[in-house]
Design an enzyme around this catalytic site. Structure first.
Site, PDB file in Angstrom:
ATOM      1  N   ARG A 167     -35.324 -19.878 -39.633  1.00  0.00           N
ATOM      2  CA  ARG A 167     -35.580 -18.500 -39.193  1.00  0.00           C
ATOM      3  C   ARG A 167     -36.764 -17.883 -39.942  1.00  0.00           C
ATOM      4  O   ARG A 167     -37.567 -17.165 -39.342  1.00  0.00           O
ATOM      5  CB  ARG A 167     -34.320 -17.651 -39.382  1.00  0.00           C
ATOM      6  N   HIS A 192     -39.970 -16.066 -38.263  1.00  0.00           N
ATOM      7  CA  HIS A 192     -40.384 -14.705 -38.619  1.00  0.00           C
ATOM      8  C   HIS A 192     -41.754 -14.678 -39.288  1.00  0.00           C
ATOM      9  O   HIS A 192     -42.429 -13.657 -39.272  1.00  0.00           O
ATOM     10  CB  HIS A 192     -39.326 -14.046 -39.514  1.00  0.00           C
ATOM     11  N   VAL A 209     -45.410 -12.933 -36.838  1.00  0.00           N
ATOM     12  CA  VAL A 209     -46.025 -11.737 -37.421  1.00  0.00           C
ATOM     13  C   VAL A 209     -47.394 -12.128 -37.972  1.00  0.00           C
ATOM     14  O   VAL A 209     -47.512 -12.666 -39.066  1.00  0.00           O
ATOM     15  CB  VAL A 209     -45.110 -11.139 -38.507  1.00  0.00           C
ATOM     16  N   ASP A 244     -48.702 -17.723 -41.611  1.00  0.00           N
ATOM     17  CA  ASP A 244     -49.615 -17.550 -42.738  1.00  0.00           C
ATOM     18  C   ASP A 244     -48.893 -17.233 -44.039  1.00  0.00           C
ATOM     19  O   ASP A 244     -49.510 -16.713 -44.982  1.00  0.00           O
ATOM     20  CB  ASP A 244     -50.616 -16.427 -42.420  1.00  0.00           C
ATOM     21  N   SER A 285     -46.984 -14.900 -44.720  1.00  0.00           N
ATOM     22  CA  SER A 285     -46.949 -13.471 -45.058  1.00  0.00           C
ATOM     23  C   SER A 285     -45.535 -12.989 -45.361  1.00  0.00           C
ATOM     24  O   SER A 285     -45.346 -12.108 -46.202  1.00  0.00           O
ATOM     25  CB  SER A 285     -47.586 -12.630 -43.952  1.00  0.00           C
ATOM     26  N   ASN A 299     -35.757  -8.232 -41.086  1.00  0.00           N
ATOM     27  CA  ASN A 299     -35.647  -9.079 -42.274  1.00  0.00           C
ATOM     28  C   ASN A 299     -34.753  -8.509 -43.370  1.00  0.00           C
ATOM     29  O   ASN A 299     -34.143  -9.274 -44.131  1.00  0.00           O
ATOM     30  CB  ASN A 299     -37.047  -9.317 -42.882  1.00  0.00           C
ATOM     31  N   HIS A 338     -30.313 -21.128 -32.444  1.00  0.00           N
ATOM     32  CA  HIS A 338     -29.041 -20.449 -32.687  1.00  0.00           C
ATOM     33  C   HIS A 338     -27.852 -21.385 -32.530  1.00  0.00           C
ATOM     34  O   HIS A 338     -26.726 -20.936 -32.420  1.00  0.00           O
ATOM     35  CB  HIS A 338     -28.911 -19.215 -31.787  1.00  0.00           C
ATOM     36  N   ASP A 358     -23.169 -20.314 -33.291  1.00  0.00           N
ATOM     37  CA  ASP A 358     -22.545 -21.310 -32.411  1.00  0.00           C
ATOM     38  C   ASP A 358     -21.092 -21.451 -32.845  1.00  0.00           C
ATOM     39  O   ASP A 358     -20.800 -22.024 -33.893  1.00  0.00           O
ATOM     40  CB  ASP A 358     -23.299 -22.641 -32.534  1.00  0.00           C
TER      41      ASP A 358
HETATM   42  C1  HEM Z   1     -35.235 -15.170 -28.768  1.00  0.00           C
HETATM   43  C2  HEM Z   1     -35.245 -14.136 -29.582  1.00  0.00           C
HETATM   44  C3  HEM Z   1     -34.450 -14.103 -30.847  1.00  0.00           C
HETATM   45  C4  HEM Z   1     -33.652 -13.077 -31.259  1.00  0.00           C
HETATM   46  C5  HEM Z   1     -33.421 -11.762 -30.526  1.00  0.00           C
HETATM   47  C6  HEM Z   1     -33.057 -13.471 -32.504  1.00  0.00           C
HETATM   48  C7  HEM Z   1     -32.200 -12.674 -33.254  1.00  0.00           C
HETATM   49  C8  HEM Z   1     -31.482 -13.120 -34.343  1.00  0.00           C
HETATM   50  C9  HEM Z   1     -30.528 -12.324 -35.073  1.00  0.00           C
HETATM   51  C10 HEM Z   1     -30.176 -10.867 -34.773  1.00  0.00           C
HETATM   52  C11 HEM Z   1     -29.992 -13.112 -36.029  1.00  0.00           C
HETATM   53  C12 HEM Z   1     -28.914 -12.712 -37.040  1.00  0.00           C
HETATM   54  C13 HEM Z   1     -29.582 -12.061 -38.261  1.00  0.00           C
HETATM   55  C14 HEM Z   1     -28.606 -11.414 -39.196  1.00  0.00           C
HETATM   56  O1  HEM Z   1     -27.543 -10.946 -38.769  1.00  0.00           O
HETATM   57  O2  HEM Z   1     -28.883 -11.345 -40.402  1.00  0.00           O
HETATM   58  C15 HEM Z   1     -30.624 -14.407 -35.935  1.00  0.00           C
HETATM   59  C16 HEM Z   1     -30.338 -15.476 -36.741  1.00  0.00           C
HETATM   60  C17 HEM Z   1     -30.995 -16.675 -36.675  1.00  0.00           C
HETATM   61  N1  HEM Z   1     -32.097 -16.959 -35.875  1.00  0.00           N
HETATM   62 FE1  HEM Z   1     -32.767 -15.878 -34.346  1.00  0.00          FE
HETATM   63  N2  HEM Z   1     -33.484 -14.729 -32.830  1.00  0.00           N
HETATM   64  C18 HEM Z   1     -34.347 -15.152 -31.852  1.00  0.00           C
HETATM   65  C19 HEM Z   1     -35.051 -16.339 -31.820  1.00  0.00           C
HETATM   66  C20 HEM Z   1     -34.999 -17.282 -32.833  1.00  0.00           C
HETATM   67  C21 HEM Z   1     -35.914 -18.402 -32.940  1.00  0.00           C
HETATM   68  C22 HEM Z   1     -37.094 -18.669 -32.019  1.00  0.00           C
HETATM   69  C23 HEM Z   1     -35.507 -19.104 -34.039  1.00  0.00           C
HETATM   70  C24 HEM Z   1     -36.118 -20.354 -34.618  1.00  0.00           C
HETATM   71  C25 HEM Z   1     -36.803 -21.238 -33.949  1.00  0.00           C
HETATM   72  C26 HEM Z   1     -34.338 -18.444 -34.571  1.00  0.00           C
HETATM   73  C27 HEM Z   1     -33.579 -18.894 -35.620  1.00  0.00           C
HETATM   74  C28 HEM Z   1     -32.484 -18.235 -36.135  1.00  0.00           C
HETATM   75  C29 HEM Z   1     -31.570 -18.836 -37.084  1.00  0.00           C
HETATM   76  C30 HEM Z   1     -31.599 -20.285 -37.542  1.00  0.00           C
HETATM   77  C31 HEM Z   1     -30.645 -17.844 -37.450  1.00  0.00           C
HETATM   78  C32 HEM Z   1     -29.537 -17.958 -38.486  1.00  0.00           C
HETATM   79  C33 HEM Z   1     -30.131 -17.654 -39.865  1.00  0.00           C
HETATM   80  C34 HEM Z   1     -29.175 -17.766 -41.031  1.00  0.00           C
HETATM   81  O3  HEM Z   1     -28.044 -18.202 -40.889  1.00  0.00           O
HETATM   82  O4  HEM Z   1     -29.605 -17.391 -42.155  1.00  0.00           O
HETATM   83  N3  HEM Z   1     -34.082 -17.327 -33.838  1.00  0.00           N
HETATM   84  N4  HEM Z   1     -31.533 -14.367 -34.899  1.00  0.00           N
END
Ligand code: HEM
Ligand SMILES: *[C@@H]1O[C@H](CO)[C@@H](O)[C@H](O)[C@H]1NC(C)=O
Length: 318
Positions: free
Chosen positions: A62, A66, A70, A74, A76, A94, A193, A238
């Protein structure tokens, strides 16, 4: 004779053009002579980190997303705020959420010990993200290298460029399209996810009122994420295999068990339904598309040549 000369001039121009383009491009061989052990140093540190805590693979993946969304990949996101510098760590998407910075610091320290002031933090993040996916059973890919580190960061760009969990399909497609990524890339990358966790605050409204949420799933989630309180309580993105990088995420969407509203938007009678069905039934296609989309995401706006710097400490400008 004249024809031969013209051919030679044309060939020269073509080669000069190639060289110019290569200058601005990333390459998997970028550190082959300057830091030949880079990939194994990163892999062994990531292996340790993920053995300690499986979620770390998700957190680092993630971070890379991020970073790239942005102002390009880089590094950042890695910069700390100071009294005179506002970075991205405390932007809405973040704050109290992005994690794994200590792991990147530890990897960077190992890399510095082997190859001083040579490898960017942005490239270390790109390699670490790939290794985390592989460690949890996901696909592998060749990481393009040669990014340099930003000398600035933008909290406002972090707030506006990263899609939120309440996004609808149109907003998701447009956020990715703004970065040069297709709807198919967006749906494949959302498969990230399949690992990691989210805080109650990000899915409370989804389990308290979305029409297309699985009733028993919502009831299960409400046990630790009530309609008020427990904002920080975590749930796996998941529900079935939270620590395996597989295609279960898409299978969950078919039974309306996407955790975030934005997840379920990919399978809600819209343009991505067929692709979600395909990924849910064919892990090989998902793996292939995910890997290719990660490479494309990693190509967003890199600093190359003499732009930016090779940060010595990922948290601070040199
Ligand atoms: C499509 C739009 C996306 C949205 C709206 C989104 C939103 C989110 C949100 C809200 C969380 C939970 C954050 C929290 O509660 O602290 C999350 C977690 C996560 N996202 Fe996304 N995400 C998106 C796309 C992506 C992409 C493109 C990736 C990587 C290729 C990604 C990887 C992850 C991972 C691995 C987590 C879990 C992180 C952890 O357990 O520390 N997400 N995302
Ligand atoms: C809800 O989930 C269960 C499995 O946990 C499944 O059998 C059922 O079909 C789902 N309901 C809907 C509407 O998808």
């Amino acid at each position: 004779m004249a024809a031969l000369l013209t051919t030679r001039i044309l060939l020269f121009c073509f080669l000069a053009l190639l060289a110019g383009a290569a200058d601005a491009q990333l390459s998997p061989a970028f550190y082959d002579s300057s830091c030949p052990n880079l990939e194994s140093i990163v892999r062994s540190a990531m292996t340790q980190a993920v053995n300690r805590e499986q979620r770390m693979a998700a957190s680092i993946l993630r971070l890379f997303f991020h970073d790239c969304f942005v102002n390009g990949c880089d590094g950042s996101i890695l910069l700390d705020d100071t009294s005179s510098f506002t970075g991205e760590k405390n932007a809405g998407p973040n704050a109290n959420s992005a994690r794994g910075f200590e792991v990147i610091d530890a990897i960077k320290a190992n890399v510095e010990a082997a190859c001083r002031a040579t490898v960017s933090c942005a490239d270390i993040l790109a390699l670490s993200a790939r290794d985390g996916v592989v460690l949890l059973g996901g696909p592998t890919w060749t990481v393009q290298l040669g990014r340099r580190d930003a000398r600035t960061a933008s909290q406002s760009a972090a707030n506006s460029n990263l899609p939120g969990p309440g996004s609808n399909l149109r907003q998701l497609v447009s956020a990715f399209s703004a970065k040069g990524l297709s709807a198919r890339d967006m749906t494949a990358l959302s498969g990230a996810h399949t690992i990691g966790q989210a805080r109650c605050a990000t899915f409370r409204s989804r389990i308290n009122g979305d029409a297309n949420v699985n009733a028993s799933f919502a009831a299960l989630r409400r046990r630790s994420c009530p309609s008020s309180g427990g904002d920080g309580s975590l749930a796996p993105l998941d529900v079935q295999t939270p620590a395996a990088f597989d295609n279960q995420y898409y299978q969950n969407l078919l039974v309306q068990q996407g955790l975030l509203h934005s997840d379920q938007e990919l399978f809600n009678g819209g343009s991505q339904d067929a692709l979600v069905r395909l990924y849910s039934s064919d892990a090989a296609v998902f793996n292939r598309d995910f890997a290719a989309a990660m490479v494309r995401m990693g190509n967003i706006g890199p600093l190359t040549g003499s732009r930016g710097e090779i940060r010595v400490n990922c948290r601070r400008l040199n």
